[in-house]
Scaffold this motif. Structure first.
Motif, PDB file in Angstrom:
ATOM      1  N   ASN A  75      38.282  34.632  92.914  1.00 39.49           N
ATOM      2  CA  ASN A  75      39.576  35.300  92.828  1.00 39.49           C
ATOM      3  C   ASN A  75      39.368  36.809  92.855  1.00 39.49           C
ATOM      4  N   LEU A  76      39.893  37.453  93.870  1.00 36.88           N
ATOM      5  CA  LEU A  76      39.689  38.889  94.046  1.00 36.88           C
ATOM      6  C   LEU A  76      40.722  39.725  93.294  1.00 36.88           C
TER       7      LEU A  76
ATOM      8  N   TRP B  53      42.204  34.833  97.185  1.00 32.22           N
ATOM      9  CA  TRP B  53      41.050  33.950  96.968  1.00 32.22           C
ATOM     10  C   TRP B  53      40.092  34.108  98.147  1.00 32.22           C
ATOM     11  N   ASN B  54      38.846  34.378  97.839  1.00 26.33           N
ATOM     12  CA  ASN B  54      37.851  34.661  98.880  1.00 26.33           C
ATOM     13  C   ASN B  54      37.144  33.376  99.316  1.00 26.33           C
ATOM     14  N   THR B  55      37.709  32.676 100.291  1.00 29.61           N
ATOM     15  CA  THR B  55      37.124  31.397 100.711  1.00 29.61           C
ATOM     16  C   THR B  55      35.834  31.568 101.498  1.00 29.61           C
ATOM     17  N   LYS B  56      35.555  32.763 101.999  1.00 30.01           N
ATOM     18  CA  LYS B  56      34.366  32.925 102.834  1.00 30.01           C
ATOM     19  C   LYS B  56      33.072  32.812 102.043  1.00 30.01           C
TER      20      LYS B  56
ATOM     21  N   LEU C 184      45.903  33.558 100.387  1.00 30.72           N
ATOM     22  CA  LEU C 184      46.894  34.200  99.525  1.00 30.72           C
ATOM     23  C   LEU C 184      47.674  33.117  98.783  1.00 30.72           C
ATOM     24  N   TYR C 185      47.724  33.218  97.465  1.00 28.54           N
ATOM     25  CA  TYR C 185      48.402  32.188  96.685  1.00 28.54           C
ATOM     26  C   TYR C 185      49.200  32.835  95.552  1.00 28.54           C
ATOM     27  N   GLY C 186      50.042  32.018  94.910  1.00 27.21           N
ATOM     28  CA  GLY C 186      50.873  32.555  93.836  1.00 27.21           C
ATOM     29  C   GLY C 186      51.846  33.597  94.332  1.00 27.21           C
TER      30      GLY C 186
END
Length: 409
Positions: A226-227, A258-261, A309-311
């Motif tokens: 989580n960034l 959220w950094n999925t990479k 991007l969430y929330g």
């Protein structure tokens, strides 16, 4: 709770028989990676999106406290011919209990189902799903759901026809490429980073009546992937806003990144030479003349990562513009992060925030499909503040808002 089962506890598979057991990293990793590599190959002559799990087959479920990966072995040689993953979480069902607290359900998420092309139509996928459901039941899940593309008819048939899932919700998947130039933001908008101690209660407040909001949102926000949680508001409100009071600004927008990479990377294969040349040309023009703001197609031909991007939430007058500014801020973060080539968000079809999220229609999907099944009778009052639940699967949405857990992506 883990159901770690020693390989020796399984009987020898007979010719043509399929045996399902839990994944063992040391024993199975190389075979599973090869199986998934073969399953990722798209139709001949057509572009396909492949996923690189970066050497960690359970990376997509690792961030849930309760998770499992199962493998299916076939025949006397016990060849691994299929895999499936699952995890369990506690989420809101969109309704409130009699004490006005959110109702929570223990929910299993099924993902990462793969079966070798040479062993399809043998019941391997059905057996994997049934074994995973049994694991979920033993670990307390009341419901199970899966997500797929609306065009993926084989997957839909497997779950709805053979496994008795019902079509449940159809959220929208929005994708925006990361340009070489920076996105402009309004000088009248302030973007601030919210510390977790403020972000958590704010999320619990604004998503109290949404569906799928995770009870362990504190763990999500504390996760290293989580960034940050960011809020945009008109600058004129900033000097007067004291976050310690719990009073929100009259107008604001909110999202987390959220950094999925760091978990997996993607790659597009099978594009024509002409398409490839057009993509390269667009990036060259964008990099050479950034002041023109030319939309460019990112480098998706090598391994690349995405920000999820969430929330996403907005309130007040001019909130749509605030959300666009917040998305531009996220874009510029992604631009400065080497290897991040796209931003993705998933929201309810009727969520007001949908129209404010910049995206490319050609890369997005109007409808994803979530299918759900009740796998065990609910236990009354097992969650704090919860009363007896109705059958969530057959209920109509109580809200237009769906909270998509970044760990699911």
């Amino acid at each position: 709770m883990s159901l770690k089962i020693a390989a020796e506890s399984f009987p020898e598979a007979k010719a043509g028989e399929v045996v399902v057991r839990e994944y063992e990293e040391e024993r199975d990793k190389a075979t599973v990676e090869e199986l998934e590599r073969r399953c990722e190959v798209g139709p001949g002559g057509k572009p396909s999106l492949v996923t690189d799990l970066l050497g960690d087959p359970i990376c997509r479920i690792r961030h849930f406290p309760s998770h499992v990966m199962l493998v299916a072995e076939h025949g006397e040689e016990r060849e691994i011919v299929g895999v499936i993953r699952g995890c369990i979480k506690t989420v809101t069902n969109g309704r409130k209990a009699s004490n006005n607290c959110p109702r929570y359900e223990k929910l299993a998420y099924i993902l990462g189902l793969r079966v070798s092309s040479a062993h399809r139509r043998l019941g391997v996928a059905t057996k994997l799903v049934h074994h995973l459901e049994e694991w979920c039941r033993k670990n307390g899940a009341v419901y199970a759901y899966m997500a797929t593309d609306c065009a993926n008819q084989p997957s839909i048939n497997l779950f709805t026809v053979k496994c008795n899932y019902l079509k449940f919700r159809t959220p929208t998947l929005l994708v925006h490429p990361v340009y070489r130039h920076r996105r402009r933001m309004s000088s009248a908008v302030a973007v601030i980073l919210l510390p977790q101690v403020l972000a958590e209660p704010l999320y619990r407040r604004v998503f109290a009546t949404s569906e799928f909001f995770p009870k362990d949102i504190d763990q999500v926000l504390r996760n290293k992937l989580n960034l940050g949680t960011f809020m945009a508001m008109p600058k004129k409100f900033l000097p007067k806003w004291d976050p310690r009071t719990g009073i929100l600004p009259p107008s604001f927008a909110l999202l987390s990144i959220w950094n999925t990479k760091e978990v997996f990377k993607l790659q597009v294969k099978g594009l024509s030479r002409l398409s490839y040349a057009c993509c390269v040309a667009s990036r060259f023009l964008d990099a050479s003349m950034p002041w023109l703001g030319i939309p460019s197609i990112p480098n998706v031909f090598g391994l690349f990562g995405v920000y999820f991007l969430y929330g996403l939430h907005m309130e007040g007058q001019g909130a749509s513009q605030l959300m666009r500014s917040l998305c531009a801020f996220a874009h510029n973060m992604a631009r400065d992060d080497d290897g991040c080539e796209a931003m993705v968000a998933e929201v309810g079809q009727m969520d007001p925030v949908r129209e404010a999220i910049p995206h490319w229609k050609a890369l997005s999907r109007d409808q994803d499909l979530w299918c759900m099944k009740k796998i065990t009778p609910a236990k009354q009052g097992i969650e704090e503040g919860c009363g007896p639940s109705d059958n969530w699967v057959k209920s109509q949405p109580s809200s237009s808002v769906i909270f998509v857990d970044p760990r699911d992506f």
